[in-house]
Design an enzyme around this catalytic site. Structure first.
Site, PDB file in Angstrom:
ATOM      1  N   PRO A   1       0.841  -1.239   0.022  1.00 36.17           N
ATOM      2  CA  PRO A   1      -0.077   0.089   0.048  1.00 36.17           C
ATOM      3  C   PRO A   1       1.084   1.064   0.015  1.00 36.17           C
ATOM      4  O   PRO A   1       1.677   1.260   0.814  1.00 36.17           O
ATOM      5  CB  PRO A   1      -0.696  -0.053   1.323  1.00 36.17           C
TER       6      PRO A   1
ATOM      7  N   ASP B   1       5.253   0.021   9.425  1.00 38.00           N
ATOM      8  CA  ASP B   1       6.486   0.404   9.215  1.00 38.00           C
ATOM      9  C   ASP B   1       7.390   0.212  10.678  1.00 38.00           C
ATOM     10  O   ASP B   1       6.934   1.177  11.389  1.00 38.00           O
ATOM     11  CB  ASP B   1       6.995   1.276   8.478  1.00 38.00           C
TER      12      ASP B   1
ATOM     13  N   TYR C   1      13.867   0.979  16.567  1.00 42.43           N
ATOM     14  CA  TYR C   1      12.676   1.793  17.336  1.00 42.43           C
ATOM     15  C   TYR C   1      12.454   1.014  18.442  1.00 42.43           C
ATOM     16  O   TYR C   1      11.504   1.644  19.479  1.00 42.43           O
ATOM     17  CB  TYR C   1      11.496   1.760  16.266  1.00 42.43           C
TER      18      TYR C   1
ATOM     19  N   LYS D   1      13.527  -3.750  10.114  1.00 42.47           N
ATOM     20  CA  LYS D   1      14.843  -3.193   9.519  1.00 42.47           C
ATOM     21  C   LYS D   1      15.890  -3.775  10.361  1.00 42.47           C
ATOM     22  O   LYS D   1      15.709  -4.024  11.528  1.00 42.47           O
ATOM     23  CB  LYS D   1      15.010  -1.788   9.430  1.00 42.47           C
TER      24      LYS D   1
ATOM     25  N   HIS E   1      18.754  -0.957   7.444  1.00 41.26           N
ATOM     26  CA  HIS E   1      18.192   0.473   7.987  1.00 41.26           C
ATOM     27  C   HIS E   1      19.292   1.465   7.489  1.00 41.26           C
ATOM     28  O   HIS E   1      18.651   2.635   7.135  1.00 41.26           O
ATOM     29  CB  HIS E   1      18.039   0.444   9.343  1.00 41.26           C
TER      30      HIS E   1
END
Ligand code: A2P
Length: 324
Positions: free
Chosen positions: A16, A46, A51, A80, A113
């Site tokens: 998408p 994502d 993170y 990532k 990343h």
């Protein structure tokens, strides 16, 4: 021609064009935001090992999938490899750690990343020297890392592999080994990256724009540290005027601009109304003259926000991607 809602990847999988960014949200806030995003129709999510929120995202996604395992095929999940994993022999280990936290059988896309690397320190994704500089691994062999990431496809648990934060020269080198399924980079009105976009298009690599709304939290944090000024994209008079003309919000104009440039975008929000706004983009169209006005906002390298200056000393890495 209508603005497409998906990129079609090798083998026919669909990504998408609007995804949900998840950087910088606490676990609880993230889980609630992901629920709101799923309800609003987002299917592309994502995240990244760096993170440190894969487990929270995984919980929210698994709750949505529930007993109906056919739901998984409607999601497009991206994570990532962190900079500390940029060595060929470490790729599988970091991938497994992400899979365990997400609690999913496969990811749709696994990205390198960054082209630069930190020293691998178990349990520390951002290792620092006593003086606050990053413990940089200067010996990165970008192509060997990429080959190792490409091998992840063999098991089917990474359906596609790609890269993030590389420059055009690095992208060409990677393509000579195997074409990435995607390039995720910072792209927004002030940092439009026309040369990189053209190069990626020529190479047949779809671009996903991160920080499409100018990542205010990061810009504010950097402004405080460096004293540099970061204009608020949502307050730019041209953006506001175009928004008014279409009875839309500035964020919708910025995202629509990105889509009409033929790109995908992963806006972040923790607010249910704004989450909805950011995916309601297919019922209006910017004119050619509005697209030109927005194109003229580009500030080139000056417009970049995420220049990784917060990783002190990283610009000395031989694969550091950005020009001064
Ligand atoms: P909030 O979470 O309060 O909505 P980016 O995606 O470029 O990183 O930008 C994210 C920032 O933009 C967040 O601060 C987010 O705040 C804000 N934001 C997201 N969507 C909108 C919107 N539709 N209108 C205004 N601000 C938005």
């Amino acid at each position: 021609m209508a603005t497409p809602e998906y990129y079609t990847l090798e083998g026919g999988d669909r990504m998408p064009r609007i995804g949900f960014g998840t950087w910088q949200a606490s676990d609880e806030v993230l889980e609630r935001s992901v629920e709101a995003a799923l309800a609003a129709g987002y299917r592309h999510f994502d995240t990244a090992r760096a993170y440190e929120n894969e487990a929270a995202l995984g919980r929210a996604l698994r709750r949505w999938i529930g007993e109906d395992t056919t739901r998984r095929q409607h999601l497009f999940i991206v994570t990532k490899l962190p900079p500390g994993g940029n060595r060929p022999e470490l790729v599988a280990e970091y991938f497994e750690a992400s899979m365990k936290d997400l609690g999913l059988e496969y990811v749709d896309l696994y990205l390198m990343h960054t082209p630069f690397a930190f020293v691998h320190v178990p349990g520390d994704l951002h290792p620092k020297n006593p003086d606050g500089t990053m413990r940089v691994d200067h010996s990165t062999d970008l192509l060997s890392v990429w080959k190792s990431i490409c091998k992840l496809k063999e098991s089917g648990r990474a359906r596609h592999v790609g890269v993030s934060n590389v420059n055009a020269e690095q992208l060409r080198r990677l393509c000579a080994v195997q074409k990435p399924a995607c390039l995720q980079v910072e792209v927004h009105a002030l940092c439009q990256q026309p040369a990189l976009v053209a190069e990626a298009r020529e190479l047949g690599v779809p671009i996903v724009a991160y920080s499409p709304l100018g990542s205010k939290a990061l810009a504010d944090a950097l402004a405080e540290k460096t004293g540099r000024e970061y204009p608020d994209l949502l307050k730019l008079p041209i953006v506001q005027r175009i928004a008014q003309a279409h009875d839309r919000t500035p964020a919708q104009v910025l995202l629509r601009h990105t889509l009409q440039r033929g790109l995908a975008a992963i806006p972040k929000s923790t607010n249910p109304d704004r989450i909805k706004q950011n995916i309601t983009l297919w019922d209006f169209e910017l004119s050619a003259s509005e697209m030109s006005e927005l194109a003229a906002l580009d500030r080139g390298e000056q417009g970049r926000i995420c220049d990784f200056s917060f990783f002190l000393g990283i610009d000395k890495h031989p694969e550091f991607p950005f020009k001064k």
